[in-house]
Design a protein around this motif. Structure first.
Motif, PDB file in Angstrom:
ATOM      1  N   LEU A 185       0.825  -1.208   0.000  1.00 33.37           N
ATOM      2  CA  LEU A 185       0.000   0.000   0.000  1.00 33.37           C
ATOM      3  C   LEU A 185       0.861   1.260   0.000  1.00 33.37           C
ATOM      4  O   LEU A 185       0.495   2.272  -0.604  1.00 33.37           O
ATOM      5  N   LYS A 186       2.015   1.199   0.650  1.00 32.40           N
ATOM      6  CA  LYS A 186       2.946   2.333   0.625  1.00 32.40           C
ATOM      7  C   LYS A 186       3.401   2.600  -0.810  1.00 32.40           C
ATOM      8  O   LYS A 186       3.421   3.748  -1.272  1.00 32.40           O
ATOM      9  N   TRP A 187       3.770   1.545  -1.531  1.00 30.14           N
ATOM     10  CA  TRP A 187       4.277   1.701  -2.892  1.00 30.14           C
ATOM     11  C   TRP A 187       3.176   2.046  -3.894  1.00 30.14           C
ATOM     12  O   TRP A 187       3.456   2.550  -4.972  1.00 30.14           O
ATOM     13  N   LEU A 188       1.915   1.791  -3.524  1.00 29.77           N
ATOM     14  CA  LEU A 188       0.793   2.141  -4.391  1.00 29.77           C
ATOM     15  C   LEU A 188       0.262   3.545  -4.111  1.00 29.77           C
ATOM     16  O   LEU A 188      -0.595   4.044  -4.839  1.00 29.77           O
ATOM     17  N   PRO A 192       2.053   8.727 -12.273  1.00 27.67           N
ATOM     18  CA  PRO A 192       2.622   7.383 -12.161  1.00 27.67           C
ATOM     19  C   PRO A 192       3.692   7.299 -11.076  1.00 27.67           C
ATOM     20  O   PRO A 192       4.300   8.303 -10.710  1.00 27.67           O
ATOM     21  N   PRO A 193       3.923   6.077 -10.565  1.00 22.88           N
ATOM     22  CA  PRO A 193       4.837   5.916  -9.431  1.00 22.88           C
ATOM     23  C   PRO A 193       6.295   5.901  -9.866  1.00 22.88           C
ATOM     24  O   PRO A 193       6.605   5.923 -11.058  1.00 22.88           O
ATOM     25  N   TRP A 194       7.179   5.804  -8.876  1.00 23.93           N
ATOM     26  CA  TRP A 194       8.618   5.757  -9.142  1.00 23.93           C
ATOM     27  C   TRP A 194       9.049   4.392  -9.668  1.00 23.93           C
ATOM     28  O   TRP A 194      10.114   4.257 -10.246  1.00 23.93           O
ATOM     29  N   TRP A 195       8.215   3.368  -9.486  1.00 21.54           N
ATOM     30  CA  TRP A 195       8.575   2.012  -9.907  1.00 21.54           C
ATOM     31  C   TRP A 195       7.902   1.636 -11.226  1.00 21.54           C
ATOM     32  O   TRP A 195       6.818   2.101 -11.535  1.00 21.54           O
ATOM     33  N   GLN A 213      -6.079  -2.658  -7.395  1.00 20.71           N
ATOM     34  CA  GLN A 213      -6.490  -2.736  -8.792  1.00 20.71           C
ATOM     35  C   GLN A 213      -6.945  -1.415  -9.404  1.00 20.71           C
ATOM     36  O   GLN A 213      -6.993  -1.285 -10.623  1.00 20.71           O
ATOM     37  N   TRP A 214      -7.249  -0.398  -8.596  1.00 21.44           N
ATOM     38  CA  TRP A 214      -7.765   0.833  -9.186  1.00 21.44           C
ATOM     39  C   TRP A 214      -6.694   1.626  -9.930  1.00 21.44           C
ATOM     40  O   TRP A 214      -6.985   2.406 -10.815  1.00 21.44           O
ATOM     41  N   ARG A 215      -5.419   1.399  -9.584  1.00 19.50           N
ATOM     42  CA  ARG A 215      -4.364   2.115 -10.295  1.00 19.50           C
ATOM     43  C   ARG A 215      -3.192   1.204 -10.683  1.00 19.50           C
ATOM     44  O   ARG A 215      -2.116   1.674 -11.025  1.00 19.50           O
ATOM     45  N   SER A 216      -3.399  -0.124 -10.649  1.00 20.06           N
ATOM     46  CA  SER A 216      -2.366  -1.054 -11.102  1.00 20.06           C
ATOM     47  C   SER A 216      -3.002  -2.340 -11.599  1.00 20.06           C
ATOM     48  O   SER A 216      -4.200  -2.555 -11.426  1.00 20.06           O
ATOM     49  N   VAL A 258       3.105  -6.902 -10.307  1.00 24.78           N
ATOM     50  CA  VAL A 258       2.250  -5.709 -10.377  1.00 24.78           C
ATOM     51  C   VAL A 258       2.881  -4.694 -11.322  1.00 24.78           C
ATOM     52  O   VAL A 258       4.066  -4.390 -11.211  1.00 24.78           O
ATOM     53  N   VAL A 259       2.084  -4.182 -12.243  1.00 23.49           N
ATOM     54  CA  VAL A 259       2.537  -3.087 -13.108  1.00 23.49           C
ATOM     55  C   VAL A 259       1.557  -1.930 -12.959  1.00 23.49           C
ATOM     56  O   VAL A 259       0.355  -2.143 -12.765  1.00 23.49           O
TER      57      VAL A 259
END
Length: 200
Positions: A58-61, A66-69, A101-104, A130-131
C-alpha cells in the motif's frame, strides 16, 4: 534492504562480489525513501515479511502517479496474494483488491510450496507481479479508502447501512443507480471508482 542482522554477513559477501552493482541498506523497508535510493523507473523485487507485506504494498501504491517504480514482483502469503487479485463476488474480494487494482494491474505469477523453505513455514506462498496502470481521473485516494473501509468493514451489511457513516455516500449511490441493498463485495472496480469520483 534488510532488517534482520543475521542476514547481513551473507549479503556483505554478495556486495563485495558485485562491488558497485549492489547497495545494501540495513534498516526497515517501511521507513526507506525508495525514490531517493533507486530513482524513477525502478523494478521492485522483494520477499516481503508477511507481517508488513500489505503495508509495504500500500505504501508503494500510494502517493504521486505514475509511481517511481516500473514493476513490482513481490512474495506474499498465498491468501494475501489471492485477495490482491480477487474479483467482485468472491470471498477474497475486499479493500486490498480495490486499493491495488484501481491504479495497477496485479497477477499471481506463481505459487511456492512451503517445502521450498528451510524451515518450512505453515503456509503456502505466492509471487505477485504488479505493473502500474493509468489512474482514473477525478478520484481521490483518500475518498476511495474511506468508502472501502466503511463498506468492507461491515461487509455483511447492505450499502445503505455500511455507507451511512460516509457523508454524501448514499446520495451518490442513488444518483449512480446502484442498489443500496447490495453488499460491498458485489460492486465492481468501476462502480467503486464512479462512487469515489462522485464524492471526490
Amino acid at each position: 534492504v534488510e532488517r534482520d542482522r543475521r542476514c547481513i554477513p551473507a549479503l556483505d559477501e554478495l556486495r563485495a562480489a558485485f562491488e558497485e552493482r549492489l547497495t545494501l541498506i540495513e534498516g526497515d523497508a517501511l521507513s526507506v525513501d525508495e525514490r531517493a535510493v533507486a530513482g524513477a523507473g525502478a523494478h521492485v523485487v522483494a520477499n516481503l515479511p508477511y507481517n508488513v507485506g500489505t503495508a509495504l504494498l500500500l505504501k508503494w501504491l500510494s502517493g504521486d502517479w505514475p509511481p517511481w517504480w516500473r514493476s513490482m514482483t513481490l512474495m506474499f502469503q498465498k491468501e494475501v496474494a489471492e485477495r490482491i487479485v480477487a474479483q467482485p463476488g468472491s470471498d477474497a474480494y475486499g479493500r486490498l483488491s480495490v486499493a491495488t487494482q484501481w491504479r495497477s494491474r496485479p497477477r499471481i505469477a506463481m505459487t511456492i510450496n512451503r517445502s521450498a523453505f528451510v524451515p518450512p513455514p505453515r503456509v503456502t506462498s505466492a509471487v505477485v507481479h504488479v505493473v502500474p496502470a493509468e489512474q482514473p481521473e477525478g478520484v481521490s485516494p483518500k475518498v476511495l479508502e474511506q468508502l472501502t473501509q466503511a463498506a468492507f468493514g461491515q461487509r455483511r451489511k447492505m450499502l445503505r447501512s455500511s455507507l451511512k457513516q460516509v457523508p454524501g455516500a448514499l446520495d451518490a449511490v442513488a444518483a449512480l443507480g446502484i442498489d443500496a441493498q447490495r453488499r460491498a463485495e458485489t460492486l465492481s472496480l468501476d462502480e467503486w471508482i464512479k462512487l469515489s469520483r462522485a464524492l471526490s
